[in-house]
Structures are given as C-alpha cells and as structure tokens.
Design a protein around this motif. Structure first.
Motif, PDB file in Angstrom:
ATOM      1  N   SER A 166       0.840  -1.211   0.000  1.00 46.25           N
ATOM      2  CA  SER A 166       0.000   0.000   0.000  1.00 46.25           C
ATOM      3  C   SER A 166       0.876   1.263   0.000  1.00 46.25           C
ATOM      4  N   ILE A 167       1.975   1.230   0.775  1.00 45.71           N
ATOM      5  CA  ILE A 167       2.891   2.397   0.821  1.00 45.71           C
ATOM      6  C   ILE A 167       3.520   2.610  -0.556  1.00 45.71           C
ATOM      7  N   TYR A 168       3.924   1.496  -1.203  1.00 52.95           N
ATOM      8  CA  TYR A 168       4.559   1.630  -2.525  1.00 52.95           C
ATOM      9  C   TYR A 168       3.570   2.206  -3.528  1.00 52.95           C
ATOM     10  N   SER A 169       2.327   1.777  -3.385  1.00 58.67           N
ATOM     11  CA  SER A 169       1.271   2.289  -4.277  1.00 58.67           C
ATOM     12  C   SER A 169       1.123   3.804  -4.110  1.00 58.67           C
ATOM     13  N   GLN A 170       1.209   4.270  -2.838  1.00 56.45           N
ATOM     14  CA  GLN A 170       1.131   5.731  -2.587  1.00 56.45           C
ATOM     15  C   GLN A 170       2.328   6.456  -3.208  1.00 56.45           C
ATOM     16  N   LEU A 171       3.507   5.821  -3.127  1.00 50.62           N
ATOM     17  CA  LEU A 171       4.704   6.440  -3.721  1.00 50.62           C
ATOM     18  C   LEU A 171       4.563   6.557  -5.249  1.00 50.62           C
ATOM     19  N   CYS A 172       3.850   5.583  -5.849  1.00 51.98           N
ATOM     20  CA  CYS A 172       3.626   5.638  -7.304  1.00 51.98           C
ATOM     21  C   CYS A 172       2.692   6.793  -7.685  1.00 51.98           C
ATOM     22  N   GLN A 173       1.968   7.314  -6.680  1.00 50.90           N
ATOM     23  CA  GLN A 173       1.044   8.427  -6.961  1.00 50.90           C
ATOM     24  C   GLN A 173       1.484   9.705  -6.237  1.00 50.90           C
ATOM     25  N   ASP A 174       2.741   9.742  -5.797  1.00 49.85           N
ATOM     26  CA  ASP A 174       3.253  10.884  -5.037  1.00 49.85           C
ATOM     27  C   ASP A 174       3.109  12.194  -5.831  1.00 49.85           C
ATOM     28  N   ASP A 175       3.023  13.296  -5.110  1.00 48.77           N
ATOM     29  CA  ASP A 175       2.887  14.612  -5.774  1.00 48.77           C
ATOM     30  C   ASP A 175       4.143  14.975  -6.562  1.00 48.77           C
ATOM     31  N   MET A 176       5.294  14.492  -6.085  1.00 47.17           N
ATOM     32  CA  MET A 176       6.562  14.877  -6.709  1.00 47.17           C
ATOM     33  C   MET A 176       6.924  13.911  -7.850  1.00 47.17           C
ATOM     34  N   PRO A 177       7.127  14.424  -9.068  1.00 46.04           N
ATOM     35  CA  PRO A 177       7.489  13.533 -10.184  1.00 46.04           C
ATOM     36  C   PRO A 177       8.759  12.718  -9.912  1.00 46.04           C
ATOM     37  N   MET A 178       9.714  13.314  -9.161  1.00 45.89           N
ATOM     38  CA  MET A 178      10.972  12.590  -8.892  1.00 45.89           C
ATOM     39  C   MET A 178      10.719  11.318  -8.096  1.00 45.89           C
ATOM     40  N   VAL A 179       9.727  11.382  -7.171  1.00 44.39           N
ATOM     41  CA  VAL A 179       9.403  10.195  -6.356  1.00 44.39           C
ATOM     42  C   VAL A 179       8.752   9.144  -7.253  1.00 44.39           C
ATOM     43  N   ARG A 180       7.840   9.599  -8.128  1.00 44.73           N
ATOM     44  CA  ARG A 180       7.175   8.644  -9.030  1.00 44.73           C
ATOM     45  C   ARG A 180       8.205   8.010  -9.973  1.00 44.73           C
ATOM     46  N   ARG A 181       9.195   8.800 -10.376  1.00 39.75           N
ATOM     47  CA  ARG A 181      10.256   8.244 -11.233  1.00 39.75           C
ATOM     48  C   ARG A 181      11.020   7.138 -10.495  1.00 39.75           C
ATOM     49  N   ALA A 182      11.343   7.398  -9.225  1.00 39.97           N
ATOM     50  CA  ALA A 182      12.070   6.392  -8.429  1.00 39.97           C
ATOM     51  C   ALA A 182      11.211   5.136  -8.268  1.00 39.97           C
ATOM     52  N   ALA A 183       9.886   5.343  -8.069  1.00 43.80           N
ATOM     53  CA  ALA A 183       8.972   4.203  -7.925  1.00 43.80           C
ATOM     54  C   ALA A 183       8.933   3.394  -9.220  1.00 43.80           C
ATOM     55  N   ALA A 184       8.920   4.098 -10.364  1.00 43.81           N
ATOM     56  CA  ALA A 184       8.899   3.406 -11.667  1.00 43.81           C
ATOM     57  C   ALA A 184      10.207   2.640 -11.897  1.00 43.81           C
ATOM     58  N   THR A 185      11.331   3.261 -11.533  1.00 42.46           N
ATOM     59  CA  THR A 185      12.643   2.623 -11.725  1.00 42.46           C
ATOM     60  C   THR A 185      12.749   1.321 -10.932  1.00 42.46           C
ATOM     61  N   ASN A 186      12.227   1.342  -9.700  1.00 46.93           N
ATOM     62  CA  ASN A 186      12.409   0.189  -8.797  1.00 46.93           C
ATOM     63  C   ASN A 186      11.258  -0.811  -8.819  1.00 46.93           C
ATOM     64  N   LEU A 187      10.239  -0.528  -9.647  1.00 50.70           N
ATOM     65  CA  LEU A 187       9.054  -1.400  -9.641  1.00 50.70           C
ATOM     66  C   LEU A 187       9.407  -2.840 -10.009  1.00 50.70           C
ATOM     67  N   GLY A 188      10.280  -3.006 -11.012  1.00 45.76           N
ATOM     68  CA  GLY A 188      10.654  -4.360 -11.445  1.00 45.76           C
ATOM     69  C   GLY A 188      11.300  -5.154 -10.320  1.00 45.76           C
ATOM     70  N   LYS A 189      12.212  -4.504  -9.572  1.00 45.22           N
ATOM     71  CA  LYS A 189      12.906  -5.187  -8.456  1.00 45.22           C
ATOM     72  C   LYS A 189      11.918  -5.563  -7.356  1.00 45.22           C
ATOM     73  N   PHE A 190      11.002  -4.634  -7.053  1.00 41.49           N
ATOM     74  CA  PHE A 190      10.006  -4.888  -6.007  1.00 41.49           C
ATOM     75  C   PHE A 190       9.070  -6.008  -6.459  1.00 41.49           C
ATOM     76  N   ALA A 191       8.624  -5.938  -7.715  1.00 39.96           N
ATOM     77  CA  ALA A 191       7.684  -6.936  -8.243  1.00 39.96           C
ATOM     78  C   ALA A 191       8.264  -8.343  -8.161  1.00 39.96           C
ATOM     79  N   ALA A 192       9.594  -8.460  -8.343  1.00 37.95           N
ATOM     80  CA  ALA A 192      10.237  -9.782  -8.323  1.00 37.95           C
ATOM     81  C   ALA A 192      10.122 -10.459  -6.960  1.00 37.95           C
ATOM     82  N   THR A 193       9.873  -9.664  -5.895  1.00 34.79           N
ATOM     83  CA  THR A 193       9.774 -10.261  -4.551  1.00 34.79           C
ATOM     84  C   THR A 193       8.314 -10.493  -4.132  1.00 34.79           C
TER      85      THR A 193
END
Length: 587
Positions: A166-193
């Motif tokens: 749920s926290i990661y989902s909120q980060l994917c919708q964060d107000d700051m584009p830089m945070v959403r970019r970081a969430a997009a970059t790391n999504l594959g690594k997180f998804a693998a777990t």
C-alpha cells in the motif's frame, strides 16, 4: 603518549579531522574509518564511532559519499550481522540529503547491509526505517525509500506485506514527479519479490498508474518495467496487460518515451513471446522506424537486425525491408550510420536470394554515402555479408569506397580503414588484394600523420601473418626497403618500425639476408633520431637471429653507436649491448 590513553587516540583524531576545514583531510579520515574501527574494537565502534557519524553534519557531498560507501562494508567492524542494525541510523540520514549520488550510494549500502541482516532484525529495524523514509516530509527521503522495498518485503509478515504494498502504491502516486520516477525505476525489483497473486492485482495497478502518468520522464521509466514485469507474468497475462501498454507507448506523444520503446524493443519482444511480436509489435516497430524524430529512428534502426531475427524472413522482407530502404536515404546522417552498423547482420537472416535482390542495393547506396562514418560502418561488418553472398558481387562496388576512404581528408577515417585492411584481405583473397589494395598499404607508410604511418607499419605485419612470409617477401619487403632512402627522416623512421615488426614474422633467414643489412646501413644516418631507433631495432632482432650474427654484425654496429656524439644514441646503444650480454649469460 602512554599505552593507557591509546584507545582514546583514534576517536579524538577522527573528531578533529572531521571538523577540519580542509576537505581533503576530512575525506582521508572517512576513508580510514575501518582502521579506526579496528583500533577501537567492536563495542566502542558501536557505542562511540557510529553515533558520532550519525551526528556528523558535514555539508560536503564528497565526504558524505565516501561515508555512505564505507558504511556499506562496515558489518565486520561492529560485531557481525547481529549488530548490523547499528549502521542503519547514519545511512538513514544520508538517504535524505539533496545530492543524488550520495542518496544512491546510501541506498546501495543499505541494500547490502539489509541483504545480510537476520529476518527478525529486518522486521525490528529495517522495515521501520523504510516506512519512516516513505513517510518523509522531504521528497529525497521518499525517493530513497523506493529502492529499499525489495529488501524489506520478503521477510515481512502478511500484515506488514499488505502495508508495504500500500505504501509503494502511494509512492507511485506521489505529488513529486521525482518520487514517481524512483517508484517506476524500482518497480521491477520490487515486483520480483511479490507473490504471484498480488503481482496481477496490486503491482499491475501501480504499473498502470505509472504508464498513464502525465510526466513523460515517469512514463519512459515505466517502459523499462514492461520488460521486467513481462518476465515475471505468465504469457497470457503478459499479452493481456503488457502488450497494450507497449503498443500505446510506441505512439506516445513524447518522443523520449517512443525512443525508450525503440531502445528496449528486443527485450520487450522477448517478454511477450514470438506470436504477439509478429501480430502486434511489427506494426509498432514499423511506426518507430518511420518516426518523425531522428533520435527515435536512430534507436529503432540500431535494433533492426535483432528484431528481424525474431521474425521469419518473409515477414522481415514484407514489413521491415521497405523501412530499411527509406532509412538508407534518411535525412539524418546519424540514422544512416546506425543502420549501416547493423544492416549487414540482416544478410544471414534473409538468405542469399533476398540479400542479393533487396539488401545489396542498400549496401551499395550506403557505401557511396557522403558521410564517412556510414561507409566505415558498412566496411567494418563486411564478413557477415561475404558469408552469405560471396565477395565477387561486393568487390566491384567495394573498391571505389575503400580507395575513397583511404584518401579521406580526416585522418581518423584513414586510420579506421587501415584497421579493417587485414579483415578485407582475408575476405578478398590474395589475388584481389595484390591487384587493388597493395599500393594503398604502401602509400600509408608516407602519410603526413604519425598515427597513420604507425598503423600502416602494424598493418604490414598483420598482412604478412595473413598471407605468409613468401608472399611478403615478394610484395612487401622490396617496396619497404626501397623507402629507407626517403629524404625525410620521419619516413625513414617508419620504415625502421616496419622492419622491427616484420622481422619476427619473416624468420631469421630473411631477417639476416634482407632486413639486417638495411638497418646496419641506417646506423650511418646523419639524424640522431634515426640512429637511436636503429639501436632499438637491433635490440629487438637479438632474439630472432643466430648468436653468430649478433656477434659478427649487430654488436660491432652497436659498439660504434655507443660512441656517438649524441647522448640519446649512446643511451639506446648501451641498452641494446646490455641486452646482448644478458642473452649471452642466460644461454
């Protein structure tokens, strides 16, 4: 200082040095942290050194970067994995600083430490740290949090896992584009777990949010997640969820996103499988090859051979070849250059008939391109086509292009073509080479640019290796030796260099009868540079010729040079004489 005070000494010095104005001193101090930790012992490192580092508010990014790096390998100095959690507070602070490279290094160190921590310690210390960073007031903390979820998630309880998703989902919708970019970059690594059941629901909904983001910088990072998620999902889910996204991205309004798709296309094809590639991704790829942005066409053109390998030849001829024809006369030289560097690889895919009929005209038009890089890229990959259609068809068109490049006014182009001459020689065969390219190889020995002359000398050696000493004796040696009388001393030096390179290939007999007399004659040259190069060449010949020749011819010549008025000539002559003595002693 007495031995009793010794343990206090390192920490006191460290405190002084870390507060010093000189940044270099502070950096050196941080780099010596492990030495200081060893001096203090594990307990004092935990109780004194680490808390001190947590409070150290240095404002120089270089010092902070060094600290983030050092702490990543600090587990042995705090007493092993059971005490690893004491390293988290200083790294947590570093995860919130403004400088990106410091944060990235802190996250990398946290991941390294977290991957070694015990499961219960992860739950007690690491997961709370991730939650604190994810809820951080400053966006920098939230960016860092995104890179830690894949370490925290596997050891969490079911309830905690739900919370982390749920926290990661909120980060994917964060107000700051830089945070959403970081969430997009790391999504594959997180998804693998994440467990397969939640992968299709929670992760895919986060992925969809990111793919529809209003910022192109976020969407283009989501393209990378397409390939990563595609490998995790079953093929039918991949076709249902990932394929439509790729197709949409290939028509995205931002050229950066389309560029990313073009760049990643081969990986995306692997993710969705061969059948959907043929039906859905071929039209998408054709659109990218005809994109109105040159950068997108460059990326797409560079993948043309890889993409054709996935398809059958009929599809490639029907859909891809027409685009390749258009690209070969593209207005951007960089697109043509990208195409030229890979197009040769299409020949084995298409087979002989299609290559002769369809590809050969494209090769020939690229070989006549006004931009030298395009012509060079074609020539450098020549062997791939030769294997398919043979050299006869190519050679008629190749020669004018090679000759033109060999005389190009840019010396780097001439240098590049010299590098390819041995490859061309092996492809064209000795007869063709003698007729057409032999004269060029000699011409380069008298080029105005040193790098060209040096490469030309190396080239002769490689040709002698390719065609054998008998051929070299007929076609190279006489012409090379004629040039030793060139009025300009720089060209005479090039010939000496060529002799020293050819001697090992030609063997002792030819070296003694043909090469050595020329070198000995050159020792009488009036230019000191020639004379000390003679000494160097003679030194290189010592191990090639017989001992009797060394004593009868080489040594007397060197003895004479050792008495030359010029200091450099004497130096190199004495070096060579020393080598003779060493060889004598060892034998």
């Amino acid at each position: 200082m007495s031995m009793v005070d010794e343990p206090l000494y390192p920490i006191a010095v460290l405190i002084d040095e870390l507060k010093n104005d000189d940044i270099q001193l502070r950096l050196t101090s941080i780099r010596r942290l492990n030495t200081i930790a060893r001096a203090l012992g594990e307990e004092r490192t935990r109780k004194e050194l680490i808390p001190f580092l947590s409070e150290n508010n240095d404002d120089d990014d270089e010092v902070l970067l060094a600290m983030a790096e050092e702490l990543g390998v600090f587990i042995p100095y705090v007493g092993g994995v059971e005490h690893a959690h004491v390293l988290l507070p200083p790294l947590e602070t570093l995860c919130t600083v403004e400088e990106t490279c410091v944060r990235d290094k802190a996250v990398e160190s946290l991941c390294r430490i977290g991957s070694q921590m015990r499961e219960n310690d992860l739950v007690d210390w690491f997961i709370p740290l991730v939650k604190r960073l994810a809820a951080g007031e400053w966006f920098t903390a939230r960016i860092s949090a995104c890179g830690l979820f894949h370490i925290a998630y596997p050891s969490a309880s079911e309830m905690l896992k739900t919370e982390l998703r749920s926290i990661y989902s909120q980060l994917c919708q964060d107000d700051m584009p830089m945070v959403r970019r970081a969430a997009a970059t790391n999504l594959g690594k997180f998804a693998a777990t994440v467990e397969p059941a939640h992968l299709k629901t929670d992760i895919m909904s986060m992925f969809e949010d990111l793919t529809q983001d209003d910022q192109d910088s976020v969407r283009l990072l989501a393209v990378e997640s397409c390939a990563a998620l595609g490998k995790l999902l079953e093929s039918q889910d991949c076709v249902a969820h990932i394929l439509p996204v790729i197709v949409n991205f290939s028509q995205d309004k931002s050229w950066r996103v389309r560029y990313m798709v073009a760049n990643q296309l081969y990986e995306l094809c692997e993710a969705v499988g061969p059948e959907p590639t043929r039906t859905d991704l071929v039209p998408a790829y054709v659109r990218l090859l005809r994109d109105n942005e040159a950068e997108v066409r460059i990326a797409a053109a560079g993948k043309v051979t890889k993409f054709c390998r996935i398809l059958n030849p009929e599809l490639a001829i029907q859909h891809i070849l027409p685009c390749v024809k258009e690209l070969s006369s593209d207005s951007s030289q960089h697109v043509r250059s990208a195409l030229a560097s890979v197009i040769m690889g299409m020949a084995p895919v298409l087979g002989k008939d299609a290559t002769i009929e369809q590809l050969l005209p494209i090769f020939l038009s690229l070989l006549k391109d006004e931009f030298p890089d395009v012509r060079l890229n074609i020539i450098s990959k020549l062997d791939q086509v030769n294997q398919v259609i043979g050299i006869d068809l190519l050679s008629q068109s190749l020669l004018p292009a090679i000759v033109e490049l060999a005389e190009d006014r840019h010396w780097r182009v001439r240098l590049a073509i010299i590098e390819y001459i041995p490859l061309l020689a092996s492809q064209l065969g000795v007869g063709f080479f003698d007729d057409k390219l032999g004269a060029l190889c000699m011409q380069w020995l008298q080029d105005k640019v040193y790098s060209i002359r040096d490469a030309a000398a190396n080239n002769l050696k490689r040709l002698a290796e390719e065609f054998g000493p008998e051929w070299a004796m007929q076609h190279i040696i006489p012409q090379v030796l004629d040039m030793i009388n060139n009025p300009h001393y720089l060209y005479r030096m090039t010939i000496l260099r060529a002799i020293s390179l050819l001697a090992p290939v030609m063997g002792p007999e030819i070296t003694c009868s043909k090469l050595l007399p020329v070198v000995v004659t050159a020792s009488k040259d009036r230019v000191p540079n020639i004379k000390f190069n003679v000494a160097k060449v003679l030194q290189s010949l010592i191990n090639i010729v017989d001992q009797s020749v060394v004593e009868k011819t080489i040594r007397p010549c060197l003895v004479e040079l050792a008495e030359d008025p010029d200091v450099d000539v004497r130096y190199y002559a004495n070096q060579a004489l020393q080598s003779i003595d060493n060889v004598m002693m060892s034998s």
